[in-house]
Design a protein around this motif. Sequence first.
Motif, short mmCIF file in Angstrom:
data_model
loop_
_atom_site.label_atom_id
_atom_site.label_comp_id
_atom_site.label_asym_id
_atom_site.label_seq_id
_atom_site.Cartn_x
_atom_site.Cartn_y
_atom_site.Cartn_z
N ALA A 7 63.29 -6.08 71.27
CA ALA A 7 63.96 -7.34 70.96
C ALA A 7 63.41 -8.41 71.89
CB ALA A 7 65.47 -7.21 71.15
N TRP A 8 63.11 -9.58 71.34
CA TRP A 8 62.57 -10.67 72.16
C TRP A 8 63.59 -11.11 73.21
CZ3 TRP A 8 57.61 -11.58 71.75
CH2 TRP A 8 56.96 -11.37 70.53
N GLU A 9 63.08 -11.42 74.40
CA GLU A 9 63.96 -12.00 75.42
C GLU A 9 64.26 -13.45 75.07
OE1 GLU A 9 63.27 -13.25 80.00
OE2 GLU A 9 63.28 -11.07 79.63
N THR A 58 49.27 -11.66 60.32
CA THR A 58 49.71 -10.99 61.53
C THR A 58 49.07 -11.61 62.76
OG1 THR A 58 49.96 -8.91 60.32
CG2 THR A 58 49.84 -8.76 62.72
N LEU A 59 49.84 -11.70 63.83
CA LEU A 59 49.34 -12.14 65.12
C LEU A 59 49.32 -10.93 66.04
CD1 LEU A 59 48.45 -14.96 66.05
CD2 LEU A 59 50.70 -15.25 67.10
N ASN A 60 48.14 -10.63 66.59
CA ASN A 60 47.94 -9.48 67.47
C ASN A 60 47.70 -10.02 68.88
OD1 ASN A 60 46.77 -7.39 68.99
ND2 ASN A 60 45.78 -6.47 67.21
N CYS A 61 48.65 -9.77 69.79
CA CYS A 61 48.63 -10.44 71.09
C CYS A 61 48.84 -9.48 72.26
CB CYS A 61 49.73 -11.50 71.18
SG CYS A 61 49.70 -12.72 69.87
N GLY A 62 48.34 -9.91 73.42
CA GLY A 62 48.69 -9.30 74.69
C GLY A 62 49.74 -10.16 75.36
N LEU A 63 50.03 -9.87 76.63
CA LEU A 63 51.01 -10.63 77.39
C LEU A 63 50.41 -11.11 78.70
CD1 LEU A 63 54.25 -8.45 77.03
CD2 LEU A 63 53.73 -10.58 75.84
N ASP A 64 50.84 -12.31 79.13
CA ASP A 64 50.41 -12.79 80.43
C ASP A 64 51.46 -12.37 81.47
OD1 ASP A 64 52.57 -14.54 80.25
OD2 ASP A 64 51.35 -16.30 79.80
N LEU A 99 52.94 -14.60 75.05
CA LEU A 99 51.82 -14.10 74.28
C LEU A 99 50.52 -14.73 74.73
CD1 LEU A 99 53.42 -14.12 70.71
CD2 LEU A 99 53.42 -12.29 72.42
N SER A 100 49.47 -13.92 74.81
CA SER A 100 48.15 -14.43 75.23
C SER A 100 47.07 -13.62 74.52
CB SER A 100 47.99 -14.32 76.75
OG SER A 100 47.94 -12.96 77.15
N PHE A 152 57.74 -17.59 72.21
CA PHE A 152 58.34 -16.28 72.47
C PHE A 152 58.13 -15.85 73.92
CE2 PHE A 152 57.45 -16.20 67.92
CZ PHE A 152 58.65 -15.71 67.41
N VAL A 153 59.11 -15.12 74.41
CA VAL A 153 58.99 -14.40 75.69
C VAL A 153 59.40 -12.96 75.42
CG1 VAL A 153 59.78 -14.18 78.07
CG2 VAL A 153 59.48 -16.46 77.07
N ALA A 154 58.53 -12.02 75.78
CA ALA A 154 58.79 -10.62 75.53
C ALA A 154 59.67 -10.02 76.63
CB ALA A 154 57.48 -9.84 75.44
N PRO A 155 60.36 -8.93 76.34
CA PRO A 155 61.12 -8.24 77.38
C PRO A 155 60.18 -7.48 78.31
CG PRO A 155 61.18 -6.97 75.37
CD PRO A 155 60.46 -8.26 75.03
N VAL A 156 60.71 -6.93 79.37
CA VAL A 156 59.90 -6.13 80.29
C VAL A 156 59.47 -4.83 79.62
CG1 VAL A 156 59.92 -4.87 82.48
CG2 VAL A 156 61.00 -7.11 82.33
N ALA A 157 60.36 -4.25 78.83
CA ALA A 157 60.08 -2.97 78.19
C ALA A 157 60.63 -2.95 76.78
CB ALA A 157 60.67 -1.82 79.01
N ALA A 158 60.07 -2.07 75.96
CA ALA A 158 60.56 -1.87 74.60
C ALA A 158 61.88 -1.11 74.64
CB ALA A 158 59.52 -1.11 73.79
N ASP A 159 62.48 -0.92 73.48
CA ASP A 159 63.77 -0.25 73.40
C ASP A 159 63.73 1.15 73.99
OD1 ASP A 159 64.57 -2.52 72.13
OD2 ASP A 159 64.76 -1.63 70.13
N ASP A 160 62.58 1.82 73.89
CA ASP A 160 62.46 3.18 74.42
C ASP A 160 61.94 3.21 75.86
OD1 ASP A 160 59.82 2.48 74.12
OD2 ASP A 160 59.34 4.05 72.67
#
Length: 275
Positions: free
Chosen positions: A174-176, A199-205, A210-211, A234-242
């Motif tokens: 879930a997005w932060e 589709t957007l395929n991204c890494g994270l900074d 997204l970067s 968007f800002v991603a969380p530190v970790a996924a649900d798992d």
Amino acid sequence: MTGRSLILAIAAALVLTTPVQAQTPRALSPKEAVWTRIPNGDDIANAYPANAARNGVSGWAAIQCLVTDKGLLADCRVLGESPRDLHFGDAALKLSRLFKLAPADKTGRSVAGAAIIVPIVLTMPGNAGLDLPKDYIAGGPAFLVTTAKSANSRTFACPTARSPDQRCEVHAFAWETAPTLAETTDLVRGAVGDSGTTTLNCGLDAERRLSGCLAMGAPTPAQEDAMRRLGALFVAPVAADDKTPMAKGRILIDFHWPALRAAVEAQIPTAPGAN
């Protein structure tokens, strides 16, 4: 008629004929709402689309409604639904009459007159927890994809020239921070083109934004521009649900343009705020 009477008559006519400017409702986040009544199992069974029930199909719909001064949902609109030909949107509209909110949200602010988005998942017995892609708003569906050390039931083949036997694994998250429906409107409307899904395929900074994004699915220049500008929100969380660290893989965001456009055109225009 005297001059004073004429002025009063003209003023009265202006009051009667000038349209009243409706106040733009604020957006109420479902996370801040205090629900005092929600549909129960029998209610869902009664509203379940007949064809879907006969074939054991689960689905979802997202509706946006205005909250009355009694905490009820009114003037609801379907923002998105899936599967789209089985009337899950109609089912959600029927169920909307059975929701009720407390007079104030968790912050103590009155909910009367606010607009709220309510996603409703309808599942058949045995399908509880089914993950259904909610593609009515930018950012969903999105997944973290990582390389897998070994093959198992959760992995799939993702060969590359350097690693032809490589397998990958998908992780839900879930997005932060994510844009509201209103914040996506102009960009979605401007993303003209024939590509149905891109589709957007991204890494994270370092700040989990997204970067290094790659646009996939043959988007038009307008769609690619919209994807990248939406991605910046968007800002991603530190970790996924798992608990898999987000930095260990790549993030894939699907943009289903027909669904996105349908949602922004169906929405109730809201004032700035979370939804």
